[in-house]
Motif scaffolding. Structure first.
Motif, mmCIF file in Angstrom:
data_model
loop_
_atom_site.group_PDB
_atom_site.id
_atom_site.type_symbol
_atom_site.label_atom_id
_atom_site.label_comp_id
_atom_site.label_asym_id
_atom_site.label_seq_id
_atom_site.Cartn_x
_atom_site.Cartn_y
_atom_site.Cartn_z
ATOM 1 N N ASP A 23 -10.984 4.732 -7.704
ATOM 2 C CA ASP A 23 -10.207 5.934 -7.382
ATOM 3 C C ASP A 23 -9.265 5.669 -6.211
ATOM 4 O OD1 ASP A 23 -11.710 7.450 -9.312
ATOM 5 O OD2 ASP A 23 -13.345 7.477 -7.861
ATOM 6 N N ARG A 24 -9.763 4.955 -5.190
ATOM 7 C CA ARG A 24 -8.899 4.607 -4.058
ATOM 8 C C ARG A 24 -7.796 3.660 -4.493
ATOM 9 N NH1 ARG A 24 -13.869 5.644 -1.316
ATOM 10 N NH2 ARG A 24 -14.817 3.747 -2.137
ATOM 11 N N GLU A 25 -8.110 2.744 -5.422
ATOM 12 C CA GLU A 25 -7.107 1.811 -5.930
ATOM 13 C C GLU A 25 -6.006 2.550 -6.676
ATOM 14 O OE1 GLU A 25 -6.825 -1.907 -9.105
ATOM 15 O OE2 GLU A 25 -8.766 -1.108 -8.509
ATOM 16 N N LEU A 26 -6.380 3.559 -7.470
ATOM 17 C CA LEU A 26 -5.384 4.343 -8.203
ATOM 18 C C LEU A 26 -4.440 5.054 -7.239
ATOM 19 C CD1 LEU A 26 -4.243 5.528 -10.814
ATOM 20 C CD2 LEU A 26 -5.999 7.309 -10.675
ATOM 21 N N VAL A 27 -4.963 5.587 -6.150
ATOM 22 C CA VAL A 27 -4.117 6.254 -5.158
ATOM 23 C C VAL A 27 -3.149 5.255 -4.528
ATOM 24 C CG1 VAL A 27 -4.125 7.429 -2.916
ATOM 25 C CG2 VAL A 27 -5.740 8.111 -4.695
ATOM 26 N N HIS A 28 -3.615 4.034 -4.256
ATOM 27 C CA HIS A 28 -2.715 3.013 -3.715
ATOM 28 C C HIS A 28 -1.585 2.703 -4.694
ATOM 29 C CE1 HIS A 28 -4.440 1.820 0.112
ATOM 30 N NE2 HIS A 28 -5.642 1.879 -0.411
ATOM 31 N N GLN A 29 -1.892 2.662 -5.985
ATOM 32 C CA GLN A 29 -0.846 2.435 -6.986
ATOM 33 C C GLN A 29 0.188 3.562 -6.962
ATOM 34 O OE1 GLN A 29 -2.238 1.267 -10.974
ATOM 35 N NE2 GLN A 29 -4.247 1.053 -10.071
ATOM 36 N N ILE A 30 -0.281 4.800 -6.867
ATOM 37 C CA ILE A 30 0.625 5.946 -6.838
ATOM 38 C C ILE A 30 1.509 5.890 -5.588
ATOM 39 C CG2 ILE A 30 0.738 8.457 -6.646
ATOM 40 C CD1 ILE A 30 -1.867 8.555 -8.290
ATOM 41 N N LEU A 31 0.906 5.574 -4.446
ATOM 42 C CA LEU A 31 1.669 5.528 -3.194
ATOM 43 C C LEU A 31 2.707 4.414 -3.219
ATOM 44 C CD1 LEU A 31 -1.209 6.100 -0.589
ATOM 45 C CD2 LEU A 31 0.428 7.780 -1.464
ATOM 46 N N SER A 32 2.331 3.225 -3.733
ATOM 47 C CA SER A 32 3.299 2.120 -3.776
ATOM 48 C C SER A 32 4.431 2.427 -4.745
ATOM 49 C CB SER A 32 2.600 0.818 -4.164
ATOM 50 O OG SER A 32 2.001 0.919 -5.436
ATOM 51 N N ALA A 33 4.121 3.091 -5.883
ATOM 52 C CA ALA A 33 5.175 3.490 -6.821
ATOM 53 C C ALA A 33 6.090 4.532 -6.191
ATOM 54 C CB ALA A 33 4.548 4.029 -8.112
ATOM 55 N N ALA A 34 5.529 5.414 -5.355
ATOM 56 C CA ALA A 34 6.344 6.431 -4.678
ATOM 57 C C ALA A 34 7.302 5.789 -3.684
ATOM 58 C CB ALA A 34 5.439 7.442 -3.981
ATOM 59 N N VAL A 35 6.873 4.723 -3.027
ATOM 60 C CA VAL A 35 7.780 4.007 -2.115
ATOM 61 C C VAL A 35 8.925 3.384 -2.887
ATOM 62 C CG1 VAL A 35 7.966 2.065 -0.512
ATOM 63 C CG2 VAL A 35 6.002 3.574 -0.392
ATOM 64 N N GLU A 36 8.606 2.723 -4.015
ATOM 65 C CA GLU A 36 9.650 2.099 -4.829
ATOM 66 C C GLU A 36 10.654 3.134 -5.337
ATOM 67 O OE1 GLU A 36 8.314 -0.731 -7.776
ATOM 68 O OE2 GLU A 36 6.391 -0.918 -6.768
ATOM 69 N N ARG A 37 10.184 4.335 -5.643
ATOM 70 C CA ARG A 37 11.060 5.389 -6.165
ATOM 71 C C ARG A 37 11.848 6.076 -5.057
ATOM 72 N NH1 ARG A 37 10.849 10.961 -7.363
ATOM 73 N NH2 ARG A 37 11.751 11.529 -9.389
ATOM 74 N N GLY A 38 11.387 5.954 -3.810
ATOM 75 C CA GLY A 38 12.051 6.616 -2.702
ATOM 76 C C GLY A 38 11.448 7.952 -2.334
ATOM 77 N N SER A 39 10.286 8.278 -2.920
ATOM 78 C CA SER A 39 9.634 9.549 -2.602
ATOM 79 C C SER A 39 8.879 9.491 -1.279
ATOM 80 C CB SER A 39 8.663 9.939 -3.726
ATOM 81 O OG SER A 39 9.353 10.142 -4.945
ATOM 82 N N LEU A 40 8.544 8.287 -0.823
ATOM 83 C CA LEU A 40 7.870 8.100 0.460
ATOM 84 C C LEU A 40 8.622 7.060 1.280
ATOM 85 C CD1 LEU A 40 4.035 7.866 -0.373
ATOM 86 C CD2 LEU A 40 5.217 9.770 0.724
ATOM 87 N N THR A 41 8.633 7.241 2.591
ATOM 88 C CA THR A 41 9.160 6.204 3.471
ATOM 89 C C THR A 41 8.055 5.180 3.723
ATOM 90 O OG1 THR A 41 8.461 7.319 5.501
ATOM 91 C CG2 THR A 41 10.632 7.924 4.599
ATOM 92 N N LEU A 42 8.434 4.037 4.280
ATOM 93 C CA LEU A 42 7.449 3.004 4.556
ATOM 94 C C LEU A 42 6.402 3.470 5.565
ATOM 95 C CD1 LEU A 42 9.639 -0.221 4.685
ATOM 96 C CD2 LEU A 42 8.021 0.475 2.918
ATOM 97 N N SER A 43 6.840 4.227 6.568
ATOM 98 C CA SER A 43 5.884 4.713 7.563
ATOM 99 C C SER A 43 4.919 5.713 6.928
ATOM 100 C CB SER A 43 6.616 5.349 8.746
ATOM 101 O OG SER A 43 7.406 6.455 8.321
ATOM 102 N N GLU A 44 5.426 6.556 6.025
ATOM 103 C CA GLU A 44 4.550 7.502 5.334
ATOM 104 C C GLU A 44 3.557 6.761 4.441
ATOM 105 O OE1 GLU A 44 7.347 11.481 4.855
ATOM 106 O OE2 GLU A 44 7.631 9.798 3.470
ATOM 107 N N TYR A 45 4.052 5.720 3.752
ATOM 108 C CA TYR A 45 3.167 4.926 2.914
ATOM 109 C C TYR A 45 2.056 4.287 3.740
ATOM 110 C CZ TYR A 45 1.369 1.037 0.198
ATOM 111 O OH TYR A 45 0.527 0.146 -0.424
ATOM 112 N N GLU A 46 2.426 3.680 4.855
ATOM 113 C CA GLU A 46 1.436 3.002 5.683
ATOM 114 C C GLU A 46 0.373 3.983 6.182
ATOM 115 O OE1 GLU A 46 1.289 0.040 9.588
ATOM 116 O OE2 GLU A 46 3.205 0.791 8.817
ATOM 117 N N GLU A 47 0.814 5.183 6.591
ATOM 118 C CA GLU A 47 -0.133 6.179 7.113
ATOM 119 C C GLU A 47 -1.067 6.660 6.001
ATOM 120 O OE1 GLU A 47 -1.688 10.133 7.793
ATOM 121 O OE2 GLU A 47 0.061 9.767 6.529
#
Length: 211
Positions: A23-47
């Protein structure tokens, strides 16, 4: 007339359930895809990625993705009753390996094990070694979705397999010199994802001689 006090309390049973590594791995996939799409900044992703590592319940994980357009990110979502993501049933009848997750540790995938059309590899301050030289390919294309957060993922493929590498690196590395076509009829390995202060390396290596 119905008042707010008459309404049933929201069901938070799922929010209290304990989450697993998958489940935690799936969330990491969603967050990394959001960074690639521009929905999250790098600082938001890291946090958020740091909070995902420490999350213990589904409620804590849901809070990290409930403001993201998950359906538009292209992340395959599991569903109840799902048994495999492979398009071709393995001749051996064994279930294809679908996940590898390393959190401040190391793990590997090697030997005569079946793989389907999808494999996720998430390394958070850890390392993953994926050796595909002896695996049982059960689909014409295997897509490996990598997330390396201050960690490393090493992928070894045999010389006759086609390789396509298309990842993104931030203060890290993503690639290698393995990309190229394979032998006619051989499967293709597609490596995608994100390396944030980490590394994903793909290399070709001859199969070891059988004893």
């Amino acid at each position: 007339m119905t008042t707010p006090d008459d309404l049933p309390a929201p069901d938070d049973a799922r929010a209290r359930l304990r989450a697993a590594d998958a489940d935690r791995e799936l969330v990491h996939q969603i967050l990394s895809a959001a960074v690639e799409r521009g929905s999250l900044t790098l600082s938001e992703y890291e946090e958020r990625a740091g909070r995902a590592v420490a999350a213990k319940t589904f409620g804590e994980l849901d809070a990290l993705t409930d403001d993201l357009p998950v359906g538009q990110l292209g992340v395959p979502m599991p569903f109840v009753g799902e048994t495999t993501v492979s398009r071709v049933a393995p001749p051996s009848g064994r279930r294809p390996i679908q996940h590898r997750f390393a959190l401040m540790s190391g793990t590997e995938l090697r030997g005569n094990v079946p793989v389907g059309d999808g494999l996720t590899a998430t390394a958070v301050m850890g390392g993953i070694d994926i050796d595909l030289r002896e695996v049982e390919f059960t689909a014409p294309q295997l897509t490996i979705r990598c997330t390396a957060l201050m960690g490393g993922i090493d992928i070894t493929v045999p010389p006759d397999v086609g390789v396509d590498v298309n990842g993104w690196a931030v203060m890290g590395g993503f690639g290698g010199r393995a990309a190229g076509p394979g032998a006619p009829g051989a499967p293709t390995v597609r490596v995608v994802g994100l390396a944030l202060m980490g590394a994903v390396e793909v290399k070709r290596k001859d199969r070891e001689p059988r004893r």
